[in-house]
Write a protein that holds these residues in place. Structure first.
Motif, PDB file in Angstrom:
ATOM      1  N   THR A  79       0.736  -1.116  -0.045  1.00  0.00           N
ATOM      2  CA  THR A  79      -0.178   0.064  -0.081  1.00  0.00           C
ATOM      3  C   THR A  79       1.043   1.273  -0.014  1.00  0.00           C
ATOM      4  OG1 THR A  79       0.114   0.098   2.453  1.00  0.00           O
ATOM      5  CG2 THR A  79      -1.726  -1.189   1.594  1.00  0.00           C
ATOM      6  N   GLU A  80       0.273   2.431  -0.526  1.00  0.00           N
ATOM      7  CA  GLU A  80       1.085   3.504  -0.369  1.00  0.00           C
ATOM      8  C   GLU A  80       1.270   4.157   0.795  1.00  0.00           C
ATOM      9  OE1 GLU A  80      -1.728   2.735  -2.098  1.00  0.00           O
ATOM     10  OE2 GLU A  80      -3.224   4.598  -2.424  1.00  0.00           O
ATOM     11  N   ILE A  81       0.553   3.847   1.857  1.00  0.00           N
ATOM     12  CA  ILE A  81       0.774   4.161   3.173  1.00  0.00           C
ATOM     13  C   ILE A  81       2.005   3.825   3.647  1.00  0.00           C
ATOM     14  CG2 ILE A  81      -0.104   3.940   5.585  1.00  0.00           C
ATOM     15  CD1 ILE A  81      -2.062   5.587   4.136  1.00  0.00           C
ATOM     16  N   SER A  82       2.216   2.495   3.581  1.00  0.00           N
ATOM     17  CA  SER A  82       3.592   1.960   3.977  1.00  0.00           C
ATOM     18  C   SER A  82       4.586   2.326   3.138  1.00  0.00           C
ATOM     19  CB  SER A  82       3.514   0.367   3.865  1.00  0.00           C
ATOM     20  OG  SER A  82       2.482  -0.180   4.482  1.00  0.00           O
ATOM     21  N   CYS A  83       4.462   2.330   1.889  1.00  0.00           N
ATOM     22  CA  CYS A  83       5.670   2.801   0.864  1.00  0.00           C
ATOM     23  C   CYS A  83       6.031   4.496   1.215  1.00  0.00           C
ATOM     24  CB  CYS A  83       5.303   2.840  -0.408  1.00  0.00           C
ATOM     25  SG  CYS A  83       5.217   0.961  -1.045  1.00  0.00           S
ATOM     26  N   HIS A  84       5.080   5.326   1.441  1.00  0.00           N
ATOM     27  CA  HIS A  84       5.351   6.591   1.683  1.00  0.00           C
ATOM     28  C   HIS A  84       5.992   6.676   2.980  1.00  0.00           C
ATOM     29  CE1 HIS A  84       2.698   8.099  -1.480  1.00  0.00           C
ATOM     30  NE2 HIS A  84       3.418   9.182  -1.524  1.00  0.00           N
ATOM     31  N   ALA A  85       5.343   6.063   4.079  1.00  0.00           N
ATOM     32  CA  ALA A  85       6.336   5.972   5.306  1.00  0.00           C
ATOM     33  C   ALA A  85       7.454   5.424   5.312  1.00  0.00           C
ATOM     34  CB  ALA A  85       5.448   4.796   6.233  1.00  0.00           C
ATOM     35  N   ARG A  86       7.863   4.413   4.621  1.00  0.00           N
ATOM     36  CA  ARG A  86       9.333   3.924   4.612  1.00  0.00           C
ATOM     37  C   ARG A  86      10.198   4.986   3.847  1.00  0.00           C
ATOM     38  NH1 ARG A  86      13.703   2.572   5.118  1.00  0.00           N
ATOM     39  NH2 ARG A  86      14.821   0.769   4.829  1.00  0.00           N
ATOM     40  N   SER A  90      13.206   7.445   5.362  1.00  0.00           N
ATOM     41  CA  SER A  90      14.819   7.158   4.955  1.00  0.00           C
ATOM     42  C   SER A  90      15.161   8.732   4.434  1.00  0.00           C
ATOM     43  CB  SER A  90      14.751   6.431   3.649  1.00  0.00           C
ATOM     44  OG  SER A  90      14.264   6.693   2.379  1.00  0.00           O
ATOM     45  N   LEU A  91      14.285   9.239   3.946  1.00  0.00           N
ATOM     46  CA  LEU A  91      14.737  10.611   3.411  1.00  0.00           C
ATOM     47  C   LEU A  91      14.920  11.652   4.452  1.00  0.00           C
ATOM     48  CD1 LEU A  91      12.450  10.677   0.248  1.00  0.00           C
ATOM     49  CD2 LEU A  91      14.638  10.563   0.079  1.00  0.00           C
ATOM     50  N   VAL A  92      13.911  11.775   5.527  1.00  0.00           N
ATOM     51  CA  VAL A  92      13.904  12.483   6.780  1.00  0.00           C
ATOM     52  C   VAL A  92      13.741  11.584   7.872  1.00  0.00           C
ATOM     53  CG1 VAL A  92      12.734  14.604   7.684  1.00  0.00           C
ATOM     54  CG2 VAL A  92      12.670  14.340   5.126  1.00  0.00           C
ATOM     55  N   PRO A  93      14.912  11.222   8.408  1.00  0.00           N
ATOM     56  CA  PRO A  93      14.755  10.274   9.434  1.00  0.00           C
ATOM     57  C   PRO A  93      14.164  10.742  10.601  1.00  0.00           C
ATOM     58  CG  PRO A  93      16.996  10.247   8.541  1.00  0.00           C
ATOM     59  CD  PRO A  93      16.177  11.419   7.809  1.00  0.00           C
ATOM     60  N   ALA A  94      14.082  12.037  10.778  1.00  0.00           N
ATOM     61  CA  ALA A  94      13.316  12.666  12.059  1.00  0.00           C
ATOM     62  C   ALA A  94      12.033  12.698  12.128  1.00  0.00           C
ATOM     63  CB  ALA A  94      13.903  14.060  12.192  1.00  0.00           C
ATOM     64  N   ALA A  95      11.354  12.380  10.922  1.00  0.00           N
ATOM     65  CA  ALA A  95       9.991  12.666  10.443  1.00  0.00           C
ATOM     66  C   ALA A  95       8.985  11.650  11.384  1.00  0.00           C
ATOM     67  CB  ALA A  95       9.571  12.174   9.315  1.00  0.00           C
ATOM     68  N   LEU A 242       8.435  11.308  -5.650  1.00  0.00           N
ATOM     69  CA  LEU A 242       8.973  10.041  -5.680  1.00  0.00           C
ATOM     70  C   LEU A 242       9.367   9.406  -4.176  1.00  0.00           C
ATOM     71  CD1 LEU A 242      12.263  10.637  -7.899  1.00  0.00           C
ATOM     72  CD2 LEU A 242      10.017   9.797  -8.431  1.00  0.00           C
ATOM     73  N   SER A 243       8.757  10.076  -3.345  1.00  0.00           N
ATOM     74  CA  SER A 243       8.897   9.124  -1.800  1.00  0.00           C
ATOM     75  C   SER A 243       8.205   7.966  -1.930  1.00  0.00           C
ATOM     76  CB  SER A 243       7.994  10.392  -0.670  1.00  0.00           C
ATOM     77  OG  SER A 243       8.596  11.517  -0.607  1.00  0.00           O
ATOM     78  N   GLY A 244       7.068   7.660  -2.399  1.00  0.00           N
ATOM     79  CA  GLY A 244       6.314   6.501  -2.425  1.00  0.00           C
ATOM     80  C   GLY A 244       7.212   5.375  -3.082  1.00  0.00           C
ATOM     81  N   ALA A 245       7.701   5.895  -4.313  1.00  0.00           N
ATOM     82  CA  ALA A 245       8.393   4.900  -5.318  1.00  0.00           C
ATOM     83  C   ALA A 245       9.699   4.537  -4.599  1.00  0.00           C
ATOM     84  CB  ALA A 245       8.581   5.480  -6.462  1.00  0.00           C
TER      85      ALA A 245
END
Lengths: 280, 450
Positions: A79-86, A90-95, A242-245
């Motif tokens: 799902t896009e929820i899990s992919c956006h989260a991951r 990775s891009l902003v570890p403090a998120a 590209l966060s989701g991809a």
């Protein structure tokens, strides 16, 4: 030997593909359109060409987004929820909170240890999504980027009271006829969307750092309006489209790594790189 | 034309229990009994569930036609839209309760046809009643007005509006200080109903029969409670999908031997399944609570979709309108008046968690109920459904969820959004995308917990 992982994110508006090793080695963004069943493999081919790789070089493919079931060559759909989260983690570890403003929906995601532990979605109404922005930008005769920039020059506070996209468009046209400045209208529109998004994500008990992603994150005026509404500074994802991809590719990498650690084989789709059909 | 529209064929939902699988034919027979009773000259009452008059109308041999049930059937058969559109054509707002709109649209259409059923009316349609029994109790506000609006189309059918309040929860007072006054008021309401029915149906109340049926209902409540408690087992032998079937005997056959027998069979079946360790699904990964909201009757296969992801629903708050009477702080054997008995049962049902709630400052009885089920049924996550047209049951759901997370723990939750019968509010792909995402979050939370 370098292992490559691909993430394919078929959103309602854009199809995004990234190929990653330790970092992104290729990225392609194309419009989804009605033919997105046929598009996924073409965008993938384009990304492979950019990376100088063949499909057989890819160790694992994860598809995400609304069109994820139309990617027959993907090894797994997530799902896009899990992919956006991951991806955002990775891009902003403090998120700790992600707000994804997509073409036809908007999501809020709560993160813990880089994984989604709660979420809210608006998929019932175009208000609060990129589609609302597109409709209003068209009515104002502006591109999305122009509308974002122009809103920063606003001198007056304008309220757009209609939350329905169709009626809001009528309201904007009527205010234009009254002589209201386009920059002021743009601010009014951003405030209206920010109000909708705020109403939705406040259910999550928003925590810093808050990262905005999706096409809406490219609109500076909207991000400012959302910051005001939330009363928090927002970070824009370094890769909003590209966060989701990226998350999809990373989850593929996690899958392969976990399987190796457990000493079990990775299950792959074994489908060739081809377009989806109704029967695939 | 709208009237010519045929319902979309729908794949049948899989049930886990044989008992739930029998409910469809029971419901059909229950509905078929109404025109038959009408033909035999027995009075028909338009009725609502949970109004405390089940035993009263049955003791007077009055046949209920459950209007909410009929609207639900239209929704489940995906054939409600034409009745909703008919109501809309009468200028009734689309944001009203869609059960009411469906029923009113049906009545308007039937009366326009001179009493003939609208074409292809699901399961024979709903016949014109002799009386309509509304309710002003706090469960649902449209039930005050629905039958008054129905009188626009049936001005010759009298309606009785019953009011059944219970003491509200307050942290700093004991409801027992005022409970006698509430019961006195409710008994007067129920006595008024009996007088109304005697006047308008030419039936006399058989008080001995009423006492027998009250006792039967008591025993059915206890039996339902005990059967549903069996669902605590791991793997659970029955889910909420099935409970949306068993709500038919629970809500529409209370005070009947058929209802009691159904739950005895269900109890026995669940015991057998537990002995065989037979669950709803073979590999149960996530145990969910249906924490509030009526279901989308046209989308009950979503429960099967949850099952396909390893999720089961051992418990739900929706339609579980019974408790074990032997746990109440009252000796029912000392009450001789059957109407008073009914009133006390009702009051104690709504107040039975007040004492426990006061032990947890800031809590609320509705939230304590969620906590009870989360603990008793080993729940991993809570799912709620916000049906846009049902204000009374659905207002406060998000508040309950937030309070639960604040005073208890941050349990994963999912809020689905649609309607009870208006299919235009539903998108299967979006709903299932939400379910997929929720399963991901459950997995993430389980992984973090180790």
């Amino acid at each position: 030997m370098t292992e490559y992982f691909a993430g394919v994110d078929i959103g309602s508006t854009m199809t995004k593909v990234v190929i990653m090793a330790d970092a992104v080695v290729a990225r392609v963004v194309g419009a989804s359109g009605p033919e997105h069943r046929r598009l996924a493999n073409r965008v993938m081919e384009s990304a492979l060409a950019d990376a100088g790789l063949g499909f057989s070089d890819i160790a694992y493919v994860v598809a995400t987004g609304y069109g994820r079931i139309n990617v027959p060559f993907a090894d797994r759909q997530i799902t896009e929820i899990s992919c956006h989260a991951r991806g955002v983690a990775s891009l902003v570890p403090a998120a700790r909170t992600v707000i994804d403003i997509g073409g036809q929906d908007c999501k809020g995601i709560k993160l813990k240890d880089g994984r989604a532990v709660d979420f809210v979605m608006n998929d019932k109404c175009a208000a609060g999504t990129g589609r609302f922005l597109e409709v209003i930008a068209e009515a104002l005769g502006l591109s999305l980027e122009e509308m974002g920039e122009l809103s920063l020059q606003s001198q007056h506070d304008i309220e757009i009271s209609n939350t329905c996209t169709v009626f809001a468009e009528q309201e904007v046209v009527a205010k234009l006829a009254e002589g209201v400045a386009v920059a002021d209208l743009a601010v009014g529109v951003h405030k209206a969307i920010a109000t909708r998004i705020h109403g939705m994500v406040r259910r999550l008990k928003v925590e810093r750092e808050v990262v905005v992603t999706g096409g809406g994150a490219l609109n500076t005026g909207l991000v400012r309006a959302l910051e005001t509404k939330l009363g928090l500074p927002l970070l824009v994802s370094p890769e909003p489209l590209l966060s989701g991809a990226i998350g999809a590719a990373l989850l593929g990498k996690d899958t392969v790594r976990d399987a190796a650690e457990k000493g079990i084989p990775v299950t792959r789709s074994r489908q060739p790189l081809k377009e989806a059909t109704f029967f695939s | 034309m709208t009237e010519e529209k045929k319902p979309e064929e729908r794949k049948k939902r899989r049930t886990a229990t044989e008992a739930a699988g029998r409910v469809g034919s029971m419901t059909k027979a229950m509905l078929a009994n109404v025109p038959q009773a009408k033909g035999e000259g027995r009075p028909i009452a338009y009725s609502f569930i949970c109004c405390c008059y089940d035993e009263i109308i049955r003791a007077m041999d009055i046949t209920p036609h459950w209007v909410e049930n009929y609207a639900g059937i239209c929704g489940a058969k995906r054939d409600a839209q034409r009745f909703l559109e008919r109501a809309e054509a009468e200028n009734l707002s689309r944001s009203l309760c869609t059960y009411a709109l469906c029923g009113l649209g049906f009545d308007a259409w039937r009366e326009e046809l001179g009493g003939e059923m609208p074409p292809d009316a699901p399961w024979g349609g709903q016949v014109k009643p002799d009386v309509m029994l509304g309710s002003g109790q706090m469960l649902c506000d449209p039930r005050n007005k629905w039958f008054q609006a129905a009188q626009h189309y049936m001005p010759d059918v009298p309606t009785y509006d019953l009011n059944l309040p219970w003491p509200p929860y307050e942290e700093d007072y004991d409801y027992r200080e005022v409970q006698d006054d509430y019961v006195k008021y409710m008994v007067a309401q129920l006595r008024g109903l009996v007088e109304f029915l005697e006047r308008h149906t030419n039936r006399k109340m058989d008080w001995d029969r009423l006492s027998e049926l009250v006792d039967l209902t008591d025993r059915t409540w206890n039996l339902v409670h005990e059967a549903y408690e069996l669902r605590r087992a791991v793997p659970t032998p029955m889910g909420t999908g099935d409970a949306m079937n068993t709500m038919v005997p629970l809500s529409f056959m209370m005070g009947t031997q058929q209802g009691y027998d159904f739950f005895k069979e269900l109890y026995d079946e669940l015991q057998q399944k537990i002995a065989r360790k037979e669950g709803v699904i073979p590999d149960e990964k996530y145990r969910l609570l249906w924490g509030g909201g009526l279901p989308s009757w046209f989308a009950l296969t979503d429960f099967n979709y949850f099952n396909s992801k390893g999720a089961v629903f051992p418990a739900e708050t929706t339609y579980r309108m019974v408790e074990a009477l032997y746990n109440f702080d009252i000796d029912f054997a000392r009450i001789t008046d059957p109407l008073e008995h009914i009133a006390w049962r009702w009051l104690k049902f709504w107040t039975c968690r007040y004492d426990k709630t006061r032990q947890r400052p800031g809590s609320h009885p509705d939230v304590e109920r969620l906590i009870d089920y989360i603990e008793d049924y080993q729940i991993d996550g809570v799912v709620m459904h916000e049906a846009f047209s049902c204000r009374s049951w659905h207002v406060g759901l998000i508040w309950q969820l937030n309070l639960l997370k604040k005073i208890y723990r941050d349990i994963p939750s999912l809020v689905l959004e649609s309607d009870i019968i208006d299919i235009s509010s539903y998108n299967e792909a979006d709903t299932r995308a939400r379910i997929d995402a929720f399963i991901d979050t459950l997995e993430a939370v389980k992984s973090r917990a180790g």
